[in-house]
Design a protein around this motif. Structure first.
Motif, PDB file in Angstrom:
ATOM      1  N   GLU A 116       2.389  81.579 -66.465  1.00 18.09           N
ATOM      2  CA  GLU A 116       1.867  82.876 -66.885  1.00 18.09           C
ATOM      3  C   GLU A 116       2.291  83.261 -68.298  1.00 18.09           C
ATOM      4  O   GLU A 116       1.555  83.939 -69.006  1.00 18.09           O
ATOM      5  N   LYS A 117       3.477  82.840 -68.682  1.00 22.10           N
ATOM      6  CA  LYS A 117       4.009  83.293 -69.986  1.00 22.10           C
ATOM      7  C   LYS A 117       3.622  82.357 -71.141  1.00 22.10           C
ATOM      8  O   LYS A 117       3.941  82.628 -72.295  1.00 22.10           O
ATOM      9  N   LEU A 118       2.973  81.261 -70.828  1.00 22.92           N
ATOM     10  CA  LEU A 118       2.579  80.330 -71.902  1.00 22.92           C
ATOM     11  C   LEU A 118       1.469  80.952 -72.750  1.00 22.92           C
ATOM     12  O   LEU A 118       0.748  81.833 -72.305  1.00 22.92           O
ATOM     13  N   LYS A 119       1.333  80.434 -73.960  1.00 22.14           N
ATOM     14  CA  LYS A 119       0.339  80.986 -74.884  1.00 22.14           C
ATOM     15  C   LYS A 119      -1.043  80.380 -74.639  1.00 22.14           C
ATOM     16  O   LYS A 119      -1.159  79.313 -74.045  1.00 22.14           O
ATOM     17  N   GLU A 120      -2.057  81.060 -75.190  1.00 19.91           N
ATOM     18  CA  GLU A 120      -3.425  80.538 -75.117  1.00 19.91           C
ATOM     19  C   GLU A 120      -3.477  79.165 -75.804  1.00 19.91           C
ATOM     20  O   GLU A 120      -2.909  78.984 -76.886  1.00 19.91           O
ATOM     21  N   GLY A 121      -4.153  78.216 -75.159  1.00 22.41           N
ATOM     22  CA  GLY A 121      -4.253  76.859 -75.714  1.00 22.41           C
ATOM     23  C   GLY A 121      -3.242  75.904 -75.092  1.00 22.41           C
ATOM     24  O   GLY A 121      -3.266  74.705 -75.348  1.00 22.41           O
ATOM     25  N   SER A 122      -2.327  76.448 -74.257  1.00 13.80           N
ATOM     26  CA  SER A 122      -1.256  75.646 -73.658  1.00 13.80           C
ATOM     27  C   SER A 122      -1.747  74.902 -72.404  1.00 13.80           C
ATOM     28  O   SER A 122      -2.933  74.956 -72.054  1.00 13.80           O
ATOM     29  N   GLN A 123      -0.782  74.300 -71.714  1.00 14.60           N
ATOM     30  CA  GLN A 123      -1.065  73.592 -70.461  1.00 14.60           C
ATOM     31  C   GLN A 123      -1.760  74.510 -69.437  1.00 14.60           C
ATOM     32  O   GLN A 123      -2.575  74.048 -68.640  1.00 14.60           O
ATOM     33  N   ARG A 124      -1.425  75.805 -69.475  1.00  9.92           N
ATOM     34  CA  ARG A 124      -2.084  76.744 -68.559  1.00  9.92           C
ATOM     35  C   ARG A 124      -3.606  76.683 -68.753  1.00  9.92           C
ATOM     36  O   ARG A 124      -4.367  76.645 -67.784  1.00  9.92           O
ATOM     37  N   CYS A 125      -4.027  76.640 -70.001  1.00  6.86           N
ATOM     38  CA  CYS A 125      -5.461  76.597 -70.297  1.00  6.86           C
ATOM     39  C   CYS A 125      -6.071  75.274 -69.854  1.00  6.86           C
ATOM     40  O   CYS A 125      -7.195  75.249 -69.346  1.00  6.86           O
ATOM     41  N   HIS A 126      -5.310  74.186 -70.011  1.00 11.17           N
ATOM     42  CA  HIS A 126      -5.847  72.882 -69.604  1.00 11.17           C
ATOM     43  C   HIS A 126      -6.139  72.883 -68.097  1.00 11.17           C
ATOM     44  O   HIS A 126      -7.161  72.363 -67.658  1.00 11.17           O
ATOM     45  N   LEU A 127      -5.248  73.506 -67.332  1.00 16.11           N
ATOM     46  CA  LEU A 127      -5.471  73.586 -65.877  1.00 16.11           C
ATOM     47  C   LEU A 127      -6.643  74.506 -65.556  1.00 16.11           C
ATOM     48  O   LEU A 127      -7.401  74.269 -64.614  1.00 16.11           O
ATOM     49  N   CYS A 128      -6.774  75.539 -66.364  1.00 18.01           N
ATOM     50  CA  CYS A 128      -7.894  76.488 -66.186  1.00 18.01           C
ATOM     51  C   CYS A 128      -9.230  75.788 -66.487  1.00 18.01           C
ATOM     52  O   CYS A 128     -10.218  75.967 -65.769  1.00 18.01           O
ATOM     53  N   TYR A 129      -9.261  74.962 -67.543  1.00 18.16           N
ATOM     54  CA  TYR A 129     -10.484  74.190 -67.845  1.00 18.16           C
ATOM     55  C   TYR A 129     -10.808  73.270 -66.667  1.00 18.16           C
ATOM     56  O   TYR A 129     -11.950  73.156 -66.249  1.00 18.16           O
ATOM     57  N   GLU A 130      -9.746  72.591 -66.190  1.00 19.54           N
ATOM     58  CA  GLU A 130      -9.964  71.593 -65.132  1.00 19.54           C
ATOM     59  C   GLU A 130     -10.492  72.239 -63.854  1.00 19.54           C
ATOM     60  O   GLU A 130     -11.386  71.701 -63.203  1.00 19.54           O
TER      61      GLU A 130
ATOM     62  N   CYS B 209      -9.838  85.779 -74.308  1.00 19.52           N
ATOM     63  CA  CYS B 209     -10.437  84.630 -73.635  1.00 19.52           C
ATOM     64  C   CYS B 209     -10.955  84.982 -72.249  1.00 19.52           C
ATOM     65  O   CYS B 209     -12.094  84.683 -71.910  1.00 19.52           O
ATOM     66  N   GLY B 210     -10.110  85.619 -71.429  1.00 17.93           N
ATOM     67  CA  GLY B 210     -10.618  85.970 -70.097  1.00 17.93           C
ATOM     68  C   GLY B 210      -9.567  86.413 -69.103  1.00 17.93           C
ATOM     69  O   GLY B 210      -9.742  87.404 -68.398  1.00 17.93           O
TER      70      GLY B 210
END
Ligand code: SF4
Length: 213
Positions: free
Chosen positions: A103-117, A194-195
């Motif tokens: 939750e605390k990671l920045k936009e573009g981080s691993q969090r986003c990669h999982l969100c894309y997936e 972003c969303g």
């Protein structure tokens, strides 16, 4: 050497044209504005169904507003082949489970990669079960999103699920600029984050910092 995904897409389009084929494409869309250029461009070569699946979006009012904007855009666009739309499930819990601990990671981080997936995998699953020739996403149009990561995820899912991923880098050839023009032309709402709730908070913090500095 860095792959040029636009060139890969050019090759696929050329090959299909040579064989007189107009394939079906399930196009995952993150929002109306981003999809505008992708639809204007791809609908010359594919029979497209837009797949709106974005359980990451916060709050729910924003989510439903973006769904409406997507619908309006499809109605307004004059495409060579008619464009259909499927709205996926707004499974918010699935998104929060997917990015738990990030939750605390920045936009573009691993969090986003999982969100894309999460979103690409759902698109591929529907594309497979409904018999589409290809699936892809509008997400590569965004200057904030890494096209290499998106295309690598798409390829991995293609192999796992058994449906072709259409490579893309829609920000090439001024795709992003054209999407801004089209959004203006159609009077569309362009969100400034972003969303997800985390990207909203990040954007608000940046705004506040600018105001106070
Ligand atoms: S910032 Fe965007 S891509 Fe990243 S997790 Fe949030 S909604 Fe998904």
């Amino acid at each position: 050497m860095k792959e040029n995904y636009q060139l890969l897409l050019d090759g696929i389009i050329k090959e299909n044209e040579k064989q007189n084929i107009v394939p079906t494409l399930l196009l995952h869309s993150c929002c109306g504005p981003c999809s505008s250029y992708c639809l204007e461009y791809l609908s010359n070569y594919f029979k497209i169904t837009v797949f709106y699946y974005n359980p990451n979006i916060y709050p729910s009012e924003e989510y439903f507003f973006r769904v409406d904007e997507q619908r309006k855009l499809i109605d307004k666009l004059d495409c060579k082949y008619p464009v259909n739309m499927i709205v996926g499930k707004y499974d918010v819990d699935r998104f929060y489970k997917t990015v738990k601990g990030m939750e605390k990671l920045k936009e573009g981080s691993q969090r986003c990669h999982l969100c894309y997936e999460l979103r690409l995998r759902e698109a591929a699953t529907i594309a497979k079960s409904e018999g589409f020739d290809y699936f892809t996403t509008t997400l590569t149009i965004s200057p904030y999103k890494n096209s290499t990561v998106l295309n690598e995820i798409g390829k991995k899912i293609e192999e796992e699920i058994g449906v072709k991923h259409l490579p893309s880098d829609f920000k090439k050839r001024n795709g992003y600029k054209r999407s801004v023009e089209l959004s203006r032309m159609f009077g569309m709402y362009r969100q400034d984050y972003c969303g997800c709730i985390f990207s909203k908070m990040e954007r608000e913090a940046i705004k506040k910092l600018r105001e106070t500095s």
